[in-house]
Design a protein around this motif. Structure first.
Motif, short mmCIF file in Angstrom:
data_model
loop_
_atom_site.label_atom_id
_atom_site.label_comp_id
_atom_site.label_asym_id
_atom_site.label_seq_id
_atom_site.Cartn_x
_atom_site.Cartn_y
_atom_site.Cartn_z
N LEU A 10 0.85 -1.18 0.00
CA LEU A 10 0.00 0.00 0.00
C LEU A 10 0.89 1.24 0.00
CD1 LEU A 10 -2.58 -1.19 2.69
CD2 LEU A 10 -2.72 -1.43 0.20
N ALA A 11 0.48 2.22 -0.77
CA ALA A 11 1.28 3.43 -0.93
C ALA A 11 1.37 4.21 0.37
CB ALA A 11 0.70 4.31 -2.04
N SER A 12 2.56 4.75 0.63
CA SER A 12 2.78 5.59 1.80
C SER A 12 3.68 6.75 1.40
CB SER A 12 3.44 4.79 2.93
OG SER A 12 3.84 5.63 3.99
N ALA A 13 3.31 7.96 1.81
CA ALA A 13 4.16 9.12 1.56
C ALA A 13 5.33 9.16 2.52
CB ALA A 13 3.34 10.41 1.67
N ASP A 14 5.20 8.50 3.66
CA ASP A 14 6.23 8.48 4.69
C ASP A 14 6.13 7.13 5.41
OD1 ASP A 14 7.76 8.72 7.04
OD2 ASP A 14 7.34 10.85 7.25
N ALA A 15 6.92 6.16 4.97
CA ALA A 15 6.79 4.80 5.49
C ALA A 15 7.06 4.74 6.99
CB ALA A 15 7.74 3.87 4.75
N ALA A 16 7.98 5.57 7.48
CA ALA A 16 8.27 5.56 8.92
C ALA A 16 7.07 6.04 9.71
CB ALA A 16 9.49 6.42 9.22
N ALA A 17 6.40 7.08 9.23
CA ALA A 17 5.22 7.59 9.93
C ALA A 17 4.08 6.57 9.88
CB ALA A 17 4.78 8.91 9.31
N THR A 18 3.90 5.92 8.72
CA THR A 18 2.85 4.91 8.61
C THR A 18 3.15 3.72 9.52
OG1 THR A 18 2.51 5.58 6.31
CG2 THR A 18 1.49 3.53 7.00
N ALA A 19 4.41 3.32 9.60
CA ALA A 19 4.80 2.24 10.50
C ALA A 19 4.46 2.60 11.95
CB ALA A 19 6.28 1.95 10.36
N GLU A 35 1.66 -4.98 13.79
CA GLU A 35 3.05 -5.36 14.07
C GLU A 35 3.90 -5.03 12.84
OE1 GLU A 35 5.62 -9.41 15.12
OE2 GLU A 35 3.46 -9.50 14.77
N VAL A 36 5.00 -4.37 13.05
CA VAL A 36 5.95 -4.10 11.98
C VAL A 36 6.92 -5.26 11.91
CG1 VAL A 36 7.75 -2.55 11.11
CG2 VAL A 36 5.68 -1.61 12.17
N LEU A 37 6.88 -6.00 10.82
CA LEU A 37 7.72 -7.19 10.66
C LEU A 37 9.09 -6.84 10.11
CD1 LEU A 37 5.07 -9.56 9.06
CD2 LEU A 37 5.69 -9.37 11.47
N MET A 38 9.15 -5.82 9.28
CA MET A 38 10.42 -5.34 8.73
C MET A 38 10.38 -3.82 8.75
SD MET A 38 12.27 -5.98 5.07
CE MET A 38 11.47 -4.60 4.26
N GLU A 90 17.66 3.86 -4.98
CA GLU A 90 16.87 5.02 -5.40
C GLU A 90 15.44 4.66 -5.72
OE1 GLU A 90 18.12 4.78 -10.15
OE2 GLU A 90 18.81 6.47 -8.93
N PHE A 91 15.11 3.35 -5.63
CA PHE A 91 13.78 2.89 -6.05
C PHE A 91 12.68 3.32 -5.08
CE2 PHE A 91 16.82 -0.24 -7.78
CZ PHE A 91 16.60 -0.01 -9.14
N GLY A 92 12.97 3.33 -3.79
CA GLY A 92 11.97 3.70 -2.80
C GLY A 92 12.25 3.07 -1.46
N THR A 93 11.27 3.08 -0.59
CA THR A 93 11.39 2.52 0.76
C THR A 93 10.28 1.52 1.00
OG1 THR A 93 12.40 4.55 1.61
CG2 THR A 93 11.41 3.07 3.23
N MET A 94 10.64 0.34 1.50
CA MET A 94 9.66 -0.70 1.75
C MET A 94 9.57 -1.02 3.23
SD MET A 94 11.45 -4.29 0.56
CE MET A 94 10.04 -5.24 1.15
N CYS A 95 8.45 -1.60 3.62
CA CYS A 95 8.20 -2.00 5.00
C CYS A 95 7.21 -3.16 4.94
CB CYS A 95 7.62 -0.82 5.77
SG CYS A 95 7.06 -1.17 7.46
N LEU A 96 7.34 -4.11 5.85
CA LEU A 96 6.39 -5.21 5.95
C LEU A 96 5.71 -5.17 7.31
CD1 LEU A 96 8.38 -8.19 4.36
CD2 LEU A 96 6.60 -6.78 3.30
N GLY A 111 2.44 -4.98 2.83
CA GLY A 111 3.60 -4.14 2.76
C GLY A 111 3.24 -2.67 2.60
N LEU A 112 4.23 -1.83 2.84
CA LEU A 112 4.16 -0.41 2.51
C LEU A 112 5.21 -0.12 1.46
CD1 LEU A 112 4.14 1.17 6.11
CD2 LEU A 112 2.14 0.62 4.70
N TRP A 113 4.90 0.81 0.58
CA TRP A 113 5.88 1.24 -0.42
C TRP A 113 5.84 2.76 -0.53
CZ3 TRP A 113 10.16 -0.37 -2.31
CH2 TRP A 113 10.72 0.26 -3.42
N GLN A 114 6.97 3.37 -0.21
CA GLN A 114 7.16 4.81 -0.40
C GLN A 114 7.98 4.97 -1.66
OE1 GLN A 114 8.92 6.81 2.99
NE2 GLN A 114 9.62 8.53 1.73
N GLY A 115 7.33 5.35 -2.73
CA GLY A 115 7.96 5.33 -4.04
C GLY A 115 9.08 6.34 -4.21
#
Length: 265
Positions: free
Chosen positions: A74-83, A92-95, A102-108, A118-122
């Motif tokens: 799911l799209a996130s403008a700020d993966a850390a804030a969404t986490a 629970e944040v798994l990752m 340069e591709f972006g930031t991911m989170c599980l 997952g989260l994806w900050q493009g």
């Protein structure tokens, strides 16, 4: 490409113990072609439909071998804030958010009822280059044994509004961003064996549902449900030869009227 609104499904990938077998299966069933694997990023390999990036396959990380499954991002403008919101509302944040070049930031993460997403900050990679065309992502649903917790979590972490399908036979909810319906949520009933955990079911578009099912089962896939007609298209649920579940849908083969819905406060 415009930035996707927070909470928009924007990418899907899956880990497979045998990536070459997965490429052969999905290449035949969905018509995918594949790019070069990137050893710098764990042999991550993008899949393409008519030249457009639509998904990816990757070998499992050390210690994560086992059951294959599709992951929706799911799209996130700020993966850390969404986490942070995920933790705040019982998930629970798994990752932890991780920069991928340069591709972006991911989170599980895992929502309170157990479904992983997952989260994806493009960055330079913004996500799906095509949707709702043959071979591309079309739709997704959270299948959950605890819909109250899942609904409360999703609507707190993301700016969704909700609508309930008016049908006593099924507990199904729609999640919207503005006027766009972007996700569904289905209550898992007794038809699901107790060992099946909550999960996210990803739909890929096909030109002919029955033909896709025939190709999938001919290659060792398992038909889980369908094919079935609906107001949204003819669809079927499939398990691939390595155990990853997904659905296919022909969105041109619609039948019946869309169900009535009630807004949820």
């Amino acid at each position: 490409m415009a930035v996707r609104p927070e909470g928009t499904p924007c990418w899907a990938d899956a880990m497979f113990g045998d990536v070459e077998r997965a490429k052969g299966f999905y290449g035949d069933v969905l018509g995918w072609t594949f790019g070069e694997s990137s050893s710098q990023y764990g042999n991550y390999t993008q899949a393409y439909a008519d030249g457009k990036a639509v998904a990816a396959v990757v070998p499992p990380l050390s210690g994560q071998e086992g059951h294959s499954q599709w992951c929706l991002y799911l799209a996130s403008a700020d993966a850390a804030a969404t986490a942070g919101r995920i933790r705040e509302h019982g998930g629970e944040v798994l990752m932890e958010p991780m920069r991928v070049g340069e591709f972006g930031t991911m989170c599980l993460a895992r929502e309170p009822a157990g479904a992983v997403f997952g989260l994806w900050q493009g960055g330079t990679h913004e996500g799906f280059e095509a949707t709702a065309v043959p071979g591309a992502y079309c739709w997704a649903e959270f299948f959950t044994r605890d819909p109250e917790r899942t609904d409360a979590f999703l609507s707190a972490v993301f700016p969704y509004t909700m609508q309930q399908i008016d049908d006593d036979a099924v507990d199904f909810r729609l999640f919207k961003l503005g006027d766009d319906t972007v996700l569904g949520r289905m209550r898992m009933g007794e038809e699901f064996p107790p060992e099946v955990p909550s999960y996210v079911n990803v739909y890929f578009t096909v030109g002919d549902c029955d033909a896709a099912v025939a190709r999938a089962t001919g290659l060792g896939g398992v038909l889980r449900f369908g094919p079935m007609d609906s107001p949204f298209g003819r669809f079927a649920a499939i398990g691939d030869p390595q155990g990853a579940n997904f659905s296919v849908i022909d969105i041109t083969a619609t039948r019946g009227e869309p169900p009535k819905t009630t807004d949820v406060p």
